[in-house]
Scaffold this motif. Structure first.
Motif, PDB file in Angstrom:
ATOM      1  N   LEU A  99      73.029  68.796  -5.752  1.00  0.00           N
ATOM      2  CA  LEU A  99      73.007  69.344  -7.108  1.00  0.00           C
ATOM      3  C   LEU A  99      73.347  70.834  -7.135  1.00  0.00           C
ATOM      4  CD1 LEU A  99      69.899  67.481  -8.552  1.00  0.00           C
ATOM      5  CD2 LEU A  99      72.290  67.221  -9.272  1.00  0.00           C
ATOM      6  N   VAL A 100      72.819  71.581  -6.172  1.00  0.00           N
ATOM      7  CA  VAL A 100      73.119  73.015  -6.107  1.00  0.00           C
ATOM      8  C   VAL A 100      74.610  73.206  -5.847  1.00  0.00           C
ATOM      9  CG1 VAL A 100      72.762  75.133  -4.744  1.00  0.00           C
ATOM     10  CG2 VAL A 100      70.799  73.728  -5.422  1.00  0.00           C
ATOM     11  N   LYS A 105      80.363  74.085  -7.957  1.00  0.00           N
ATOM     12  CA  LYS A 105      81.738  73.569  -8.048  1.00  0.00           C
ATOM     13  C   LYS A 105      82.149  73.243  -9.480  1.00  0.00           C
ATOM     14  CE  LYS A 105      82.040  71.869  -3.365  1.00  0.00           C
ATOM     15  NZ  LYS A 105      81.969  70.714  -2.476  1.00  0.00           N
ATOM     16  N   LEU A 106      81.167  72.883 -10.312  1.00  0.00           N
ATOM     17  CA  LEU A 106      81.454  72.579 -11.718  1.00  0.00           C
ATOM     18  C   LEU A 106      81.378  73.832 -12.595  1.00  0.00           C
ATOM     19  CD1 LEU A 106      79.480  69.209 -12.013  1.00  0.00           C
ATOM     20  CD2 LEU A 106      81.959  69.493 -11.890  1.00  0.00           C
ATOM     21  N   PHE A 168      80.400  63.519  -9.417  1.00  0.00           N
ATOM     22  CA  PHE A 168      80.240  63.727  -7.981  1.00  0.00           C
ATOM     23  C   PHE A 168      79.264  62.677  -7.468  1.00  0.00           C
ATOM     24  CE2 PHE A 168      77.269  66.391 -10.261  1.00  0.00           C
ATOM     25  CZ  PHE A 168      76.072  66.209  -9.593  1.00  0.00           C
ATOM     26  N   GLN A 169      79.159  62.562  -6.146  1.00  0.00           N
ATOM     27  CA  GLN A 169      78.287  61.540  -5.576  1.00  0.00           C
ATOM     28  C   GLN A 169      76.908  62.118  -5.315  1.00  0.00           C
ATOM     29  OE1 GLN A 169      79.726  59.631  -2.050  1.00  0.00           O
ATOM     30  NE2 GLN A 169      77.967  58.272  -1.918  1.00  0.00           N
ATOM     31  N   LEU A 170      75.945  61.595  -6.054  1.00  0.00           N
ATOM     32  CA  LEU A 170      74.556  61.996  -5.891  1.00  0.00           C
ATOM     33  C   LEU A 170      73.802  60.811  -5.321  1.00  0.00           C
ATOM     34  CD1 LEU A 170      72.352  64.092  -6.287  1.00  0.00           C
ATOM     35  CD2 LEU A 170      72.044  63.238  -8.602  1.00  0.00           C
ATOM     36  N   VAL A 171      73.332  60.929  -4.111  1.00  0.00           N
ATOM     37  CA  VAL A 171      72.710  59.817  -3.405  1.00  0.00           C
ATOM     38  C   VAL A 171      71.198  59.850  -3.578  1.00  0.00           C
ATOM     39  CG1 VAL A 171      72.376  58.773  -1.134  1.00  0.00           C
ATOM     40  CG2 VAL A 171      74.553  59.831  -1.715  1.00  0.00           C
TER      41      VAL A 171
END
Length: 179
Positions: A99-100, A105-106, A168-171
């Motif tokens: 997330l950080v 990046k966003l 994005f990929q948040l696992v």
């Protein structure tokens, strides 16, 4: 059989007891007990349902099994909870790092600029350590980052990044909004 001979059932009971010594009779008794156990086990195995779950990594296979266990009344004992604790700590660290990174990046600004320090602290965590690799982060290590993670999660910039998680990929952190 002739009327003067005992029936087969009488012979089955009397013959072993009459002709065998104590050791042999004990062996026959143990053999029959083992046969009964094997029969019960065979019945149990026939009732057992086996499922093969296929799917990509992080697609929810283990979560599905854990939910089925809970739904069917087999809650986790204290040892199982302790075993999962390190994995949960590891996943929280990895998730907040994602997330950080995604917030940056966003190009999402921090809600509180002071959280930059917390973000830097979390990003400096070595996720390649042996304990992180096998998902067994110790509580003492996790607690060093707990207040930073708590502050980061409360930050509007991190919440905004979480809201945009489809980008994005948040696992492992889905379904946490508002907790």
């Amino acid at each position: 059989m002739a009327d003067f001979l005992p029936s087969r059932s009488v012979l089955k009971v009397c013959l072993p007891a009459c002709l065998l010594n104590n050791g042999e009779a004990e062996q026959i008794r143990k053999s029959k007990e083992i046969d009964r156990c094997l029969s019960r086990e065979k019945t149990f195995v026939k009732r057992l349902v086996k499922i093969l779950l296929l799917g990509a990594g992080e697609s929810g296979k283990s979560t599905f099994l854990k939910q089925m266990r809970i739904i069917h009344g087999q809650d986790f004992d204290q040892q199982a909870r302790e075993d999962f604790r390190g994995t949960i700590y590891s996943n929280v660290i990895k998730g907040i790092r994602v997330l950080v990174d995604a917030r940056e990046k966003l190009h999402i600004p921090w809600g509180d600029p002071e959280n930059q320090q917390h973000g830097d602290m979390v990003m400096s965590f070595d996720t390649r350590s042996a304990k992180m690799a096998n998902g067994q982060l110790a509580k003492t290590e996790f607690m060093m980052y707990f207040s930073a993670i708590k502050d980061l999660w409360a930050d509007s910039g991190i919440q905004n990044a979480y809201d945009r998680r489809r980008e994005f990929q948040l696992v492992g952190l889905t379904g946490l909004k508002g907790r």
